[in-house]
Design a protein around this motif. Structure first.
Motif, short mmCIF file in Angstrom:
data_model
loop_
_atom_site.label_atom_id
_atom_site.label_comp_id
_atom_site.label_asym_id
_atom_site.label_seq_id
_atom_site.Cartn_x
_atom_site.Cartn_y
_atom_site.Cartn_z
N LEU A 22 -14.98 -3.71 5.67
CA LEU A 22 -14.76 -2.83 6.79
C LEU A 22 -13.70 -3.37 7.85
CD1 LEU A 22 -16.98 0.34 5.56
CD2 LEU A 22 -14.50 -0.23 5.18
N ALA A 23 -14.57 -4.07 8.48
CA ALA A 23 -14.38 -4.66 10.02
C ALA A 23 -12.90 -5.39 9.27
CB ALA A 23 -15.23 -5.79 10.43
N ASN A 24 -12.69 -6.12 8.37
CA ASN A 24 -11.23 -6.71 8.14
C ASN A 24 -9.85 -6.15 7.60
OD1 ASN A 24 -13.25 -9.19 8.87
ND2 ASN A 24 -14.16 -9.86 6.64
N VAL A 25 -10.26 -4.84 7.91
CA VAL A 25 -9.59 -4.00 7.37
C VAL A 25 -8.54 -3.71 8.27
CG1 VAL A 25 -8.65 -2.41 5.49
CG2 VAL A 25 -10.29 -2.95 5.31
N PRO A 26 -7.42 -3.56 8.96
CA PRO A 26 -7.26 -3.75 10.23
C PRO A 26 -6.42 -2.01 9.88
CG PRO A 26 -5.86 -5.25 9.01
CD PRO A 26 -6.53 -4.97 8.40
#
Length: 476
Positions: free
Chosen positions: A14-18
């Motif tokens: 999730l942290a890599n999904v802008p």
């Protein structure tokens, strides 16, 4: 070959999904971030720092709170701060470190804590230790500073804070649980006289601490009533663990939890000094030893023991043993007071026990021989001590020296647990059969006053008839 991070595109990090991180950064209100500080704790901690400062002029002092231990993988046990750290800070913050910098004849203290993560930072939802979505509302540095009346800074500034403290000091001492990597970076040891000095200072409680201990005792006595009400259910099949769970639930509801593992021993388990397994039945025809203490939210704990008849009425043999322990207990309580040697109540309890065992024909030598340092035969049935300091730890101030503990005199403001007993194991062939498999202990919490002492757990009776009557009332 795809990397593990994108092995299955249906499960992105999730942290890599802008789009997700942008969405998570908006639409949040501000929760109540009032720090969970017990009323009076900050002022008491300030007083404690002043007392400690007087003993270490010119020295930098570093005290760590510690961190929650790992239970398995990414699962942790509940966090409880190091007792010395809490005594000096009044705060329970996982990973925090207190630094006291010498300033003239005193010290200036600063608390370093891990940064909380709020909406707008991906760690708000990715950091399971400090992300507010994981741990609930998290006070910030200014919130803690206001609640504790103490400067509070990010833990990332700890190294700079320690370096500055060392520069201003003639030496640096540590206590509590300072991270080993921090000690290594600054070349400071983890062992020093700081912890021992705090153990000595913590022996004498101030008014706020005494109030906390009174609260702990009051909740503990209520817990005894809750447990005794459940004895019939335990006899019908719930067993020792039902009673242990009853008290533990009560302690968690009225305070932080239990101050130590709750001891519930019925029948042959009652003589086992630390019977915390509690996996046996509760027997109607046997005595039931309950050693229990509530730790309140300030982490001060009670430590009380009573022995009850499972049936509600002591048998003649059970009463015989209980009466001797009661006599020993009363002798110990009478020997507690300001200016008296610490060893006096131990000796008073043991003299009664030795004489009683001799009257029953259970000593292989005379009473004088048994009581001599080269004898101690009576201790076969009482191998443990009969008392200790009580406070933030159930066996408080244990890091002190013999000179300041067992070799010292009692002072007003000390709080003790006095706990003689007799422990007759089922496989002890020196005993007549009717004694085997029986354990009896009486333990009270005692405040030393300027003129004598006060049993702050006196709401629980210690005589056999009084215990039977109290048990009967509790079960109605």
């Amino acid at each position: 070959m795809p990397t593990p991070e994108v092995a299955d595109e249906r499960m992105p990090r999730l942290a890599n999904v802008p789009a997700f991180t942008d969405y998570m950064a908006t639409g949040w209100g501000t929760p109540d971030r009032t720090p969970p500080v017990v009323a009076g704790a900050a002022a008491a901690a300030g007083h404690h720092r002043t007392r400690l400062s007087e003993h270490f002029p010119g020295q930098a002092l570093v005290v760590g709170a510690g961190t929650a231990p790992v239970r398995a993988n990414d699962t942790y046990y509940d966090f409880r701060p190091d007792s010395d750290f809490y005594w000096l800070s009044g705060a329970a913050i996982d990973g925090a470190v207190l630094v006291m910098v010498p300033s003239g004849s005193s010290h200036d203290a600063t608390l370093y804590i891990p940064a909380p993560f709020y909406p707008g930072d991906p760690q708000f939802f990715t950091n399971a230790a400090h992300g507010e979505m994981w741990v609930g509302s998290a006070p910030d540095f200014s919130d803690w500073a206001e609640a504790l009346a103490l400067p509070v800074k990010p833990l990332t500034e700890l190294d700079a804070g320690i370096a500055a403290a060392m520069h201003a000091a003639s030496g640096t001492l540590t206590a509590g649980k300072v991270p080993t990597d921090v000690c290594a970076r600054h070349g400071i040891g983890s062992e020093s006289g700081l912890g021992q000095r705090m153990a000595v200072l913590r022996m004498v409680k101030d008014d706020w601490e005494i109030a906390q201990l009174r609260e702990a005792v009051d909740h503990t006595i209520d817990g005894f009533a809750a447990v005794v009400r459940e004895v019939p259910n335990a006899i019908r099949g719930g067993g020792e663990r039902w009673l242990q769970g009853t008290f533990d639930r009560h302690a968690r509801t009225t305070g932080n939890g239990v101050g130590y593992a709750t001891i519930v021993g019925s029948g042959k388990h009652a003589p086992t000094l630390h019977w915390v397994r509690c996996d046996g039945p509760v027997l109607e025809d046997a005595v039931l030893l309950l050693d229990m203490g509530v730790e309140v939210n300030s982490f001060y704990t009670a430590d009380v023991t009573r022995t009850f008849p499972g049936s509600g009425t002591f048998s003649p043999v059970q009463r015989q043993v209980h009466d001797l322990v009661e006599k020993s207990h009363r002798a110990g309580l009478a020997a507690v007071g300001p200016g008296k040697p610490w060893s006096d109540f131990h000796v008073a309890c043991m003299e009664v026990i030795a004489n009683g065992l001799n009257d029953w024909g259970l000593l292989p030598v005379s009473v004088d021989e048994a009581l001599s340092p080269k004898g101690q035969h009576h201790r076969r049935y009482l191998v443990c001590g009969v008392g200790h300091h009580l406070g933030l730890d159930v066996h408080d101030c244990a890091h002190s020296s013999y000179e300041h503990y067992q070799g010292a005199t009692m002072e007003s403001g000390m709080v003790l647990a006095v706990e003689p007993g007799l422990y007759f194991h089922e496989n002890d062939l020196t005993l007549p059969p009717e004694f085997r498999g029986m354990g009896v202990r009486l333990e009270d919490n005692v405040l030393i006053t300027p003129t004598g002492s006060e049993v702050i757990s006196e709401a629980l009776p210690i005589d056999a008839a009084g215990i039977e009557a109290w048990m009967s009332r509790a079960q109605k």
